[in-house]
Design a protein around this motif. Structure first.
Motif, PDB file in Angstrom:
ATOM      1  N   VAL A 264       0.863  -1.184   0.000  1.00 18.05           N
ATOM      2  CA  VAL A 264       0.000   0.000   0.000  1.00 18.05           C
ATOM      3  C   VAL A 264       0.897   1.230   0.000  1.00 18.05           C
ATOM      4  CG1 VAL A 264      -1.753   1.311   1.253  1.00 18.05           C
ATOM      5  CG2 VAL A 264      -1.843  -1.192   1.232  1.00 18.05           C
ATOM      6  N   THR A 265       0.622   2.190  -0.904  1.00 13.67           N
ATOM      7  CA  THR A 265       1.393   3.432  -0.954  1.00 13.67           C
ATOM      8  C   THR A 265       0.471   4.619  -0.714  1.00 13.67           C
ATOM      9  OG1 THR A 265       1.095   3.665  -3.350  1.00 13.67           O
ATOM     10  CG2 THR A 265       3.018   2.439  -2.596  1.00 13.67           C
ATOM     11  N   ASP A 266       1.073   5.723  -0.287  1.00 14.84           N
ATOM     12  CA  ASP A 266       0.288   6.940  -0.037  1.00 14.84           C
ATOM     13  C   ASP A 266       0.222   7.780  -1.310  1.00 14.84           C
ATOM     14  OD1 ASP A 266       2.753   8.222  -0.244  1.00 14.84           O
ATOM     15  OD2 ASP A 266       3.057   8.282   1.923  1.00 14.84           O
ATOM     16  N   SER A 267      -0.219   9.019  -1.175  1.00 14.89           N
ATOM     17  CA  SER A 267      -0.463   9.870  -2.352  1.00 14.89           C
ATOM     18  C   SER A 267       0.755  10.660  -2.791  1.00 14.89           C
ATOM     19  CB  SER A 267      -1.617  10.828  -2.053  1.00 14.89           C
ATOM     20  OG  SER A 267      -1.313  11.633  -0.914  1.00 14.89           O
ATOM     21  N   ALA A 268       1.873  10.580  -2.089  1.00 14.07           N
ATOM     22  CA  ALA A 268       3.067  11.351  -2.463  1.00 14.07           C
ATOM     23  C   ALA A 268       3.581  10.903  -3.826  1.00 14.07           C
ATOM     24  CB  ALA A 268       4.151  11.191  -1.397  1.00 14.07           C
ATOM     25  N   ARG A 269       3.916  11.884  -4.678  1.00 18.26           N
ATOM     26  CA  ARG A 269       4.386  11.594  -6.038  1.00 18.26           C
ATOM     27  C   ARG A 269       5.916  11.565  -6.036  1.00 18.26           C
ATOM     28  NH1 ARG A 269       0.617  11.882 -10.034  1.00 18.26           N
ATOM     29  NH2 ARG A 269      -1.467  12.546  -9.371  1.00 18.26           N
ATOM     30  N   ILE A 270       6.465  10.413  -5.646  1.00 17.50           N
ATOM     31  CA  ILE A 270       7.904  10.210  -5.608  1.00 17.50           C
ATOM     32  C   ILE A 270       8.198   8.851  -6.214  1.00 17.50           C
ATOM     33  CG2 ILE A 270       8.234  11.627  -3.537  1.00 17.50           C
ATOM     34  CD1 ILE A 270       8.454   8.980  -1.970  1.00 17.50           C
ATOM     35  N   GLN A 271       9.490   8.604  -6.467  1.00  9.96           N
ATOM     36  CA  GLN A 271       9.885   7.320  -7.017  1.00  9.96           C
ATOM     37  C   GLN A 271       9.904   6.263  -5.911  1.00  9.96           C
ATOM     38  OE1 GLN A 271      13.650   7.330  -9.002  1.00  9.96           O
ATOM     39  NE2 GLN A 271      13.671   5.112  -9.356  1.00  9.96           N
ATOM     40  N   ARG A 272       9.274   5.127  -6.198  1.00  4.37           N
ATOM     41  CA  ARG A 272       9.251   4.012  -5.261  1.00  4.37           C
ATOM     42  C   ARG A 272       9.695   2.756  -6.003  1.00  4.37           C
ATOM     43  NH1 ARG A 272       4.647   7.011  -4.452  1.00  4.37           N
ATOM     44  NH2 ARG A 272       4.137   7.633  -2.317  1.00  4.37           N
ATOM     45  N   THR A 273      10.606   1.997  -5.376  1.00  2.10           N
ATOM     46  CA  THR A 273      11.084   0.749  -5.981  1.00  2.10           C
ATOM     47  C   THR A 273      11.204  -0.306  -4.902  1.00  2.10           C
ATOM     48  OG1 THR A 273      12.353   2.005  -7.616  1.00  2.10           O
ATOM     49  CG2 THR A 273      12.893  -0.323  -7.351  1.00  2.10           C
ATOM     50  N   VAL A 274      10.721  -1.495  -5.204  1.00  2.00           N
ATOM     51  CA  VAL A 274      10.827  -2.620  -4.282  1.00  2.00           C
ATOM     52  C   VAL A 274      11.327  -3.823  -5.071  1.00  2.00           C
ATOM     53  CG1 VAL A 274       9.579  -4.231  -2.808  1.00  2.00           C
ATOM     54  CG2 VAL A 274       9.004  -1.799  -2.753  1.00  2.00           C
ATOM     55  N   PHE A 275      12.407  -4.435  -4.558  1.00  2.00           N
ATOM     56  CA  PHE A 275      12.874  -5.699  -5.133  1.00  2.00           C
ATOM     57  C   PHE A 275      12.501  -6.800  -4.167  1.00  2.00           C
ATOM     58  CE2 PHE A 275      15.866  -9.161  -5.781  1.00  2.00           C
ATOM     59  CZ  PHE A 275      15.749  -9.349  -7.159  1.00  2.00           C
ATOM     60  N   LEU A 276      11.688  -7.724  -4.645  1.00  2.00           N
ATOM     61  CA  LEU A 276      11.184  -8.819  -3.818  1.00  2.00           C
ATOM     62  C   LEU A 276      11.550 -10.142  -4.469  1.00  2.00           C
ATOM     63  CD1 LEU A 276       7.775  -9.011  -2.075  1.00  2.00           C
ATOM     64  CD2 LEU A 276       8.454 -10.882  -3.553  1.00  2.00           C
ATOM     65  N   PHE A 277      12.075 -11.039  -3.659  1.00  3.66           N
ATOM     66  CA  PHE A 277      12.532 -12.327  -4.164  1.00  3.66           C
ATOM     67  C   PHE A 277      12.020 -13.416  -3.229  1.00  3.66           C
ATOM     68  CE2 PHE A 277      16.159 -15.494  -4.045  1.00  3.66           C
ATOM     69  CZ  PHE A 277      15.784 -16.133  -5.210  1.00  3.66           C
ATOM     70  N   TYR A 278      11.383 -14.444  -3.790  1.00  3.22           N
ATOM     71  CA  TYR A 278      10.913 -15.545  -2.962  1.00  3.22           C
ATOM     72  C   TYR A 278      11.318 -16.870  -3.586  1.00  3.22           C
ATOM     73  CZ  TYR A 278       7.095 -17.171  -5.997  1.00  3.22           C
ATOM     74  OH  TYR A 278       6.387 -17.717  -7.027  1.00  3.22           O
ATOM     75  N   TYR A 279      11.384 -17.903  -2.725  1.00  2.00           N
ATOM     76  CA  TYR A 279      11.645 -19.246  -3.222  1.00  2.00           C
ATOM     77  C   TYR A 279      11.179 -20.252  -2.188  1.00  2.00           C
ATOM     78  CZ  TYR A 279      15.932 -18.676  -0.392  1.00  2.00           C
ATOM     79  OH  TYR A 279      16.822 -18.434   0.620  1.00  2.00           O
ATOM     80  N   PHE A 280      11.001 -21.487  -2.644  1.00  2.00           N
ATOM     81  CA  PHE A 280      10.625 -22.593  -1.768  1.00  2.00           C
ATOM     82  C   PHE A 280      11.888 -23.351  -1.359  1.00  2.00           C
ATOM     83  CE2 PHE A 280       6.714 -22.685  -4.701  1.00  2.00           C
ATOM     84  CZ  PHE A 280       6.124 -21.655  -3.989  1.00  2.00           C
ATOM     85  N   PHE A 281      11.899 -23.876  -0.135  1.00  2.00           N
ATOM     86  CA  PHE A 281      13.051 -24.638   0.327  1.00  2.00           C
ATOM     87  C   PHE A 281      12.580 -25.729   1.287  1.00  2.00           C
ATOM     88  CE2 PHE A 281      12.389 -21.409   3.495  1.00  2.00           C
ATOM     89  CZ  PHE A 281      12.748 -21.988   4.693  1.00  2.00           C
ATOM     90  N   SER A 282      13.431 -26.731   1.456  1.00  2.00           N
ATOM     91  CA  SER A 282      13.128 -27.838   2.359  1.00  2.00           C
ATOM     92  C   SER A 282      13.680 -27.507   3.739  1.00  2.00           C
ATOM     93  CB  SER A 282      13.749 -29.140   1.854  1.00  2.00           C
ATOM     94  OG  SER A 282      13.225 -29.484   0.585  1.00  2.00           O
ATOM     95  N   PRO A 283      12.828 -27.377   4.754  1.00  2.00           N
ATOM     96  CA  PRO A 283      13.317 -26.974   6.077  1.00  2.00           C
ATOM     97  C   PRO A 283      14.215 -28.007   6.734  1.00  2.00           C
ATOM     98  CG  PRO A 283      10.993 -27.607   6.163  1.00  2.00           C
ATOM     99  CD  PRO A 283      11.374 -27.580   4.709  1.00  2.00           C
ATOM    100  N   ASN A 284      14.124 -29.259   6.324  1.00  2.00           N
ATOM    101  CA  ASN A 284      14.925 -30.317   6.944  1.00  2.00           C
ATOM    102  C   ASN A 284      16.252 -30.562   6.224  1.00  2.00           C
ATOM    103  OD1 ASN A 284      12.893 -30.798   8.855  1.00  2.00           O
ATOM    104  ND2 ASN A 284      11.803 -32.151   7.433  1.00  2.00           N
ATOM    105  N   THR A 285      16.510 -29.781   5.171  1.00  2.00           N
ATOM    106  CA  THR A 285      17.754 -29.927   4.412  1.00  2.00           C
ATOM    107  C   THR A 285      18.646 -28.724   4.681  1.00  2.00           C
ATOM    108  OG1 THR A 285      16.587 -31.136   2.676  1.00  2.00           O
ATOM    109  CG2 THR A 285      18.751 -30.235   2.129  1.00  2.00           C
ATOM    110  N   SER A 286      19.874 -28.972   5.095  1.00  2.00           N
ATOM    111  CA  SER A 286      20.799 -27.890   5.419  1.00  2.00           C
ATOM    112  C   SER A 286      21.994 -27.906   4.481  1.00  2.00           C
ATOM    113  CB  SER A 286      21.270 -27.992   6.870  1.00  2.00           C
ATOM    114  OG  SER A 286      21.947 -29.218   7.078  1.00  2.00           O
ATOM    115  N   ILE A 287      22.584 -26.732   4.290  1.00  2.00           N
ATOM    116  CA  ILE A 287      23.784 -26.587   3.472  1.00  2.00           C
ATOM    117  C   ILE A 287      24.997 -26.617   4.404  1.00  2.00           C
ATOM    118  CG2 ILE A 287      25.028 -25.081   1.880  1.00  2.00           C
ATOM    119  CD1 ILE A 287      22.332 -23.892   1.077  1.00  2.00           C
ATOM    120  N   PRO A 288      25.988 -27.472   4.156  1.00  2.00           N
ATOM    121  CA  PRO A 288      27.171 -27.529   5.028  1.00  2.00           C
ATOM    122  C   PRO A 288      27.871 -26.176   5.128  1.00  2.00           C
ATOM    123  CG  PRO A 288      27.128 -29.414   3.535  1.00  2.00           C
ATOM    124  CD  PRO A 288      26.046 -28.477   3.069  1.00  2.00           C
TER     125      PRO A 288
END
Length: 607
Positions: free
Chosen positions: A128-152
């Motif tokens: 949700v953004t307000d009415s201000a006229r400015i530049q807005r940028t969001v970088f969003l990254f998601y992924y699925f992973f196995s909670p029982n698997t760990s990286i050494p």
């Protein structure tokens, strides 16, 4: 030609209107809706760069497969710097809509890289953004992973004064979709200096894709002091004794990662030496500048037991148990002291003479419960630094389920039946195996400040209550049992306070060895190693429904009882009670002018 000249202004007017209409439509349309359509996201991983307009309100739902968890990373957030969290933010919810439980909220003023994880089948985020006229940028990254698997080698806990760590597989390419967290914590009084000798991650101006984040504290919410990527070698210094390092990578462009090391810096300014005494150890800090006056290596310093070595940073630290490293314990004049000597042998080419001073640092812990005192003096020939500090024994008290004293009761408050047998243990936390705990006095009170009335359960080591049983001396534990009771004309809560003595177990003439005697036979006021502990409240089960906000206290010294808020019903009840008290008091005064009522303890039958 004349016709063209006349139509030109009309053409320009039409084009201008079309441009304004196009811009208006672009501003009216949500860029996040146009780019993603608001549909559910089901890809195994996805990166989104959102250019946001004013007055946005966009929602997406991520659906995950079974046996997987979701991780969302907002590695770059540029929102309205003057906007409030109420008018402009990113919210993440458990479930398939914004009506689910809120996992967290991201605003423009967050000083960390927001990361959200969920094991729910769906996860929803809303912008949700307000009415201000400015530049807005969001970088969003998601992924699925196995909670029982760990990286050494992906994260861990580091607690030595100095150390090193690297990204997984270093110097080979780091793994994809990795999120590694290293927690660094050194001893209190130190700060941490972190140095990255090598970093090679994906290059990006905002470090949106692969990055290292450094936090000034014990968690990823402690305050971001650096977010780096590319090819750099920064250095960071913490403001306390803890630091947190995060490595986050996406699904593309893997490089060799990083290599880092850290050292500890003693935060306080020590001119010569400093000594602290705790219940189980001594800690001596020696200034390196002070040692430089002796023109010798600090590695030559040694305790009575030369195998106990110091830790070296910007200072020299000896930290050793009270019963180790050649420490000498002495019981004298109702006092227990622990003494050790740090020596700095003078180097000499002759077995007969020397022209260098010999350094001796005498450290002594005198155990009692008062504040710290330090003394220093220097002789003319040899340099003798004499440090004396007053230590404090660590005592705790707890209730147990049975006379085996194995399972601690954690309920708060603890509800009991009248006449129920209660098992109490006072514990001494120390590394000295030759100390023992003696229960001198234990009393009960309906309030935590132990104002009148009080009831003695144990006094001068003697049972005062007919149901009380004091167990024999056993190592670092003082134990007793008694049957539950309540105070007459008082609340159903009962608090316990025990005053204990700590003695040397080898001293058969000590107060602890004498057992139950009257105070007049042996005054304990001169004992320096006495302390007290409080536990409560204990309440009757029939009063469980009437319990308020009182918590279970477990402390070394009594605290003030929290004030309970009064509502209108409380006020009305109080006024009625006060009126009754006035009437009863008036009648009583007329008939019994010279009498007064005292609190008494009365044994009640079990229900």
């Amino acid at each position: 030609m004349e016709l063209v000249r006349r139509l030109m202004p009309l053409t320009l007017l039409i084009l201008s209107c079309l441009v304004e209409l196009t811009l208006a439509e672009a501003e009216g349309n949500s860029s996040c809706r146009v780019s993603l359509g608001g549909a559910n996201l089901t890809e195994t991983h996805k990166a989104m760069i959102l250019q946001l307009n004013p007055d946005e309100n966009c929602t997406w739902t991520i659906e995950k497969p079974e046996n997987k968890s979701i991780r969302i990373i907002l590695s770059y957030v540029q929102l309205d710097p003057d906007g409030s969290c109420e008018s402009e933010s990113i919210k993440v919810f458990e479930g398939s809509s914004s009506n689910g439980p809120l996992l967290g909220q991201v605003c423009s003023k967050n000083n960390y890289v927001p990361v959200f994880e969920s094991s729910s089948n769906t996860l929803t985020f809303q912008i949700v953004t307000d009415s201000a006229r400015i530049q807005r940028t969001v970088f969003l990254f998601y992924y699925f992973f196995s909670p029982n698997t760990s990286i050494p080698n992906c994260g861990g806990y580091l607690d030595t004064l100095e150390g090193s760590f690297t990204s997984p597989n270093y110097p080979k390419p780091h793994p994809e979709l990795a999120y590694c967290v290293w927690h660094i914590q050194v001893e209190k009084g130190y700060k941490i200096k972190l140095n990255f000798e090598d970093i090679l991650l994906e290059i990006d101006k905002q470090c949106k894709f692969d990055f290292i984040a450094v936090y000034d504290g014990p968690s990823t919410n402690s305050g971001l002091i650096g977010q780096v990527c590319g090819y750099v070698t920064p250095t960071y210094e913490s403001s306390s004794n803890s630091l947190t390092v995060v490595l986050s990578t996406d699904y593309a462009n893997s490089y060799r990662g990083f290599s880092a090391s850290y050292t500890s810096i003693y935060a306080e300014n020590i001119n010569t030496t400093s000594l602290t005494c705790s219940s189980d150890k001594m800690r001596v800090i020696i200034s390196k500048l002070f040692l430089e006056t002796f023109h010798s290596n600090e590695n030559n310093l040694q305790l009575n037991d030369p195998t106990c070595r110091p830790k070296l940073s910007n200072v020299v630290e000896f930290s050793f148990p009270l019963n180790g490293c050649g420490t000498i314990k002495k019981v004298e004049d109702e006092s227990i002291t622990y003494t050790n000597i740090i020596t700095f042998p003078a180097s000499s080419t002759s077995e007969v003479i020397t022209r260098q001073k010999h350094l001796q640092i005498i450290v002594k812990c005198e155990m009692e419960h008062n504040s710290t005192v330090e003394i220093m003096y220097i002789t003319e020939d040899d340099v003798i630094q004499n440090q004396i500090a007053v230590g404090k024994y660590n005592i705790s008290m707890a209730l147990f389920e049975s006379d085996s004293f194995e399972k601690t009761i954690l309920e708060s408050p603890y509800y009991v039946d009248l006449n129920q047998t209660l098992f109490v243990q006072v514990s001494l936390h120390t590394s000295d195996p030759n100390l023992t705990v003696f229960l001198d006095t234990c009393r009960a009170s309906p309030t935590s400040d132990f104002a009148s009335p009080t009831y003695d359960i144990i006094k001068s080591g003697c049972s005062q209550d007919e149901t009380c049983k004091v167990y024999p001396l056993f190592e670092h534990y003082g134990r007793f049992q008694f049957n539950a009771f309540k105070f007459l004309r008082s609340m159903a809560s009962v608090y316990l306070q025990c005053k204990v003595l700590i003695c040397d177990s080898s001293d058969h003439q000590s107060r602890c060895s004498q057992g139950c005697i009257s105070r007049s036979k042996r005054d304990i006021s001169s004992y320096k190693w006495k302390t007290d502990s409080i536990i409560g409240p204990i309440r009757l089960k029939r009063d469980q429904r009437a319990s308020g906000n009182s918590g279970f206290q477990h402390e070394t010294h009594a605290e003030e009882t929290p004030n309970q808020p009064f509502n209108s019903l409380h006020l009305f009840s109080f006024m009625v009670l006060a009126l009754n008290v006035v009437i009863v008091a008036t009648i009583t005064v007329r008939h019994f002018v010279n009498q007064r009522a005292d609190y008494k303890y009365q044994k009640l039958q079990d229900y």
